[in-house]
Design an enzyme around this catalytic site. Structure first.
Site, PDB file in Angstrom:
ATOM      1  N   LEU A 166       1.079  -1.021  -0.332  1.00  0.00           N
ATOM      2  CA  LEU A 166      -0.291   0.066   0.033  1.00  0.00           C
ATOM      3  C   LEU A 166       0.589   1.425   0.350  1.00  0.00           C
ATOM      4  CD1 LEU A 166      -2.408  -1.123   2.799  1.00  0.00           C
ATOM      5  CD2 LEU A 166      -2.598  -1.154   0.404  1.00  0.00           C
ATOM      6  N   TRP A 168       1.301   5.509   0.878  1.00  0.00           N
ATOM      7  CA  TRP A 168       0.507   6.631   2.467  1.00  0.00           C
ATOM      8  C   TRP A 168      -0.078   7.456   2.126  1.00  0.00           C
ATOM      9  CZ3 TRP A 168       1.558  11.188   0.668  1.00  0.00           C
ATOM     10  CH2 TRP A 168       2.978  11.377  -0.465  1.00  0.00           C
ATOM     11  N   LYS A 192       1.518  -5.136   3.485  1.00  0.00           N
ATOM     12  CA  LYS A 192       2.342  -3.844   3.862  1.00  0.00           C
ATOM     13  C   LYS A 192       2.096  -2.680   3.804  1.00  0.00           C
ATOM     14  CE  LYS A 192       5.701  -2.740   2.277  1.00  0.00           C
ATOM     15  NZ  LYS A 192       5.844  -1.196   3.643  1.00  0.00           N
ATOM     16  N   GLU A 268      -0.993  -0.681  -9.572  1.00  0.00           N
ATOM     17  CA  GLU A 268      -1.900   1.106  -9.978  1.00  0.00           C
ATOM     18  C   GLU A 268      -0.881   2.133  -9.599  1.00  0.00           C
ATOM     19  OE1 GLU A 268      -5.113   1.082 -10.594  1.00  0.00           O
ATOM     20  OE2 GLU A 268      -6.317  -0.633  -9.620  1.00  0.00           O
ATOM     21  N   CYS A 269      -0.455   2.780 -10.642  1.00  0.00           N
ATOM     22  CA  CYS A 269       0.693   3.472 -10.298  1.00  0.00           C
ATOM     23  C   CYS A 269       0.427   4.609 -10.522  1.00  0.00           C
ATOM     24  CB  CYS A 269       1.325   3.128 -11.274  1.00  0.00           C
ATOM     25  SG  CYS A 269       2.280   1.292 -10.882  1.00  0.00           S
ATOM     26  N   CYS A 303      -3.661  10.159  -6.277  1.00  0.00           N
ATOM     27  CA  CYS A 303      -2.932   9.868  -7.842  1.00  0.00           C
ATOM     28  C   CYS A 303      -3.664  10.257  -8.813  1.00  0.00           C
ATOM     29  CB  CYS A 303      -3.461   7.946  -8.170  1.00  0.00           C
ATOM     30  SG  CYS A 303      -4.127   7.555  -7.361  1.00  0.00           S
ATOM     31  N   GLU A 401       4.371  14.103 -12.613  1.00  0.00           N
ATOM     32  CA  GLU A 401       3.282  13.920 -10.933  1.00  0.00           C
ATOM     33  C   GLU A 401       4.677  14.591  -9.626  1.00  0.00           C
ATOM     34  OE1 GLU A 401       3.078  10.077  -8.955  1.00  0.00           O
ATOM     35  OE2 GLU A 401       0.790  10.812  -9.337  1.00  0.00           O
TER      36      GLU A 401
END
Ligand code: NAD
Length: 507
Positions: A166, A168, A192, A268-269, A303, A401
């Site tokens: 995961l 933050w 995690k 998933e980025c 994101c 980003e």
């Protein structure tokens, strides 16, 4: 409707909280075998909240062993689906009971405004888990159209041990997006959390045990990326890793998989998402409200943040004025004060990174029309919401980003040029489109290269719609909706011969 407490009441909860600081494996809190710890900090004050377990490969290995043992015993994996559903719903009830504590824990570690934690993160986390719980006894398998002489059964089975790694920025919501379908399908799960934000996942694991989820089914191993993260990626006993985080680390999980047991990897980025405002957009006040929300929600550490506003020159001036007007609604400050919509930046590293991007934007010639500076508040990590105008597509702030409260406005002379710019990115997670013309709504929504396109609003869809990215924003599957269950299931074909002429007879 979720209820808010007062600033003083949230401060009192924060003082009285008992903090989960150890790993949760096989139904028990346990210190890491190495004894290693990492500081967990409050980004709004710089104060140390506690020393969190920093698990390593041996803890991951122990968690996988226990997860596999319970999976093989079938206590959860072969439990009747309606019973699994009820236990997951009981977990939701316990989370609802403890919603204020969960909201405060989430806010303390992440710097998120309590307003968001209480009104969005906690209720959506519960709603997501409940939705997947409800699906547990409503998903059917299939029979193939294979004629009368055979039955081809296409059945779904849990993969076994599923790992969820995961980020933050939405610690509770990302947890729910992944453990919801993984548990519903009958898997054992190793979570995690990101090293900055482990406490809410640990608390949920404790509540899961109270709800009746058998020991070993939901385990949480806090730790850093190179330690616990890599150990998960390379573990031969894990069948799938569902990851949300940066594209760079996502690539590593593909490498870990290739170099170990070819475990399934779902990524998933990141994103560099556009808000495209066409020349025929008419309700510009409404558009401005959504555009500002899309850029600033969660301090822009999102994101799907719409960090690029691409606007036709005919409507630009009015839109910019309205955006600046909207900005007044976004007060920054103490995350535990429900009057604030913007809290702290997650870490000193991220804070420096965002300020670096703001400096680069100024150096490369973009014009700051709002914000542009850090906010001095003791050791707290606060940054003014920042808007750049006159941004061009070659500038760094238009391409990378930022993951901070920074919006880049780019003017275009035609709608077609706007579409071209919107798609001119290596990412493809989300795009927002503003238009008053239904034909343009359909055409441009189809032409935008993103996993989710919202029209005349900023949205990620809801729990019933798949979420994931095109291009470098995603790989291998979707979160949310029933499609999310596919990440955590194997498909098995069971072929039963019904014909009279069996092989024996032929021979
Ligand atoms: P990150 O990639 O640094 O970390 C994500 C997770 O990977 C953390 O748990 C971390 O400990 C772990 N990790 C880090 N290095 C590792 C390694 N070498 N091996 C194994 N595990 C490792 O991302 P982040 O900074 O926590 O989150 C921000 C990123 O997440 C942004 O790029 C954002 O766009 C993305 N994000 C994407 C979505 C989505 O759904 N697409 C949602 C939220 C965030």
């Amino acid at each position: 409707m979720p209820t808010l407490l007062t600033h003083e009441e949230y401060q009192a909860i924060a003082r009285d909280l008992s903090l989960p600081l150890n790993a949760y494996i096989n139904g028990k809190f346990a210190a890491p075998k190495s004894g290693n710890r990492m500081d967990t900090l409050n980004p709004a004050t710089g104060e140390k909240i506690g020393e969190m377990a920093n698990c390593g490969a041996e803890d991951v290995d122990y968690a996988v062993t226990k997860a596999r043992e319970v999976f093989d015993r079938g206590e959860w994996s072969r439990m009747h689906p309606s019973e699994r559903k009820q236990i997951m719903i009981q977990l939701c009830k316990l989370m609802q009971r403890d919603r204020h504590q969960l909201a405060v824990l989430e806010s303390l570690e992440s710097g998120k405004p309590i307003l968001e934690c209480q009104m969005t993160d906690v209720p959506e986390t519960i709603a997501c888990l409940k939705w997947h719980a409800e699906a547990t006894d409503k998903l059917y398998d299939q029979i193939s159209p294979s004629g009368d002489d055979a039955i081809g059964m296409i059945v779904r089975e849990p993969v076994g041990v599923a790992a969820c790694v995961l980020p933050w920025n939405f610690p509770l919501m990302m947890l729910a997006w992944k453990i919801g379908p993984a548990l519903s399908a009958g898997n054992s799960v190793i979570v995690k959390p990101a090293e900055q934000t482990s406490m809410t996942a640990l608390r949920v694991a404790e509540l899961a045990a109270e709800a009746g989820i058998p020991d070993g089914v939901l385990n949480v191993v806090p730790g850093d990326g190179p330690g616990a993260g890599e150990a998960i990626g390379r573990h031969d006993g894990i069948q799938v890793v569902s990851f949300t985080g940066s594209t760079e680390v996502g690539r590593r999980f593909l490498e870990y998989s290739a170099q170990s047991n070819l475990k399934r990897v779902v990524l998933e980025c990141g994103g560099k998402n556009p808000a495209l405002v066409l020349s025929d957009a008419h309700n510009l006040e409404h558009a401005a409200k959504h555009i500002v929300y899309a850029a600033l929600w969660n301090m822009g550490q999102n994101c799907t943040a719409n960090s690029r506003v691409i606007v036709h020159r005919d409507v630009k001036q009015e839109l910019v004025e309205r955006i600046l007007g909207q900005l007044r609604e976004w007060r920054t400050g103490d995350p535990l004060d429900p009057a604030n919509r913007l809290g702290a930046i997650i870490s000193a590293e991220q804070y420096e990174k965002i300020l670096g991007y703001i400096a680069t934007g100024k150096k490369e010639g973009a014009t700051v029309i709002a914000g542009g500076n850090a906010i001095k508040a003791g050791d707290g990590l606060f940054i003014e919401p920042t808007i750049f105008d006159n941004v061009t597509s070659d500038m760094t702030i238009a391409r990378e980003e930022i993951f901070g409260p920074v919006m880049a406005i780019m003017e275009v002379s035609s709608d077609a040029k706007g579409l071209e710019l919107a798609n001119d990115t290596c990412y493809g997670l989300q795009a927002s489109l503003y238009t008053s013309n239904v034909k343009n709504a359909h055409r441009y929504a189809r032409a935008l290269q993103a996993g989710t396109v919202s029209v005349n609003c900023y949205a990620e869809g809801d729990i019933a719609t798949p979420f994931g990215g095109y291009k470098l924003s995603g790989f291998g599957g979707r979160d949310n909706s029933l499609q999310a269950h596919e990440q955590y299931c194997e498909t098995k074909t069971i072929w039963i011969d019904l014909s009279d002429d069996s092989i024996d007879e032929e021979i």
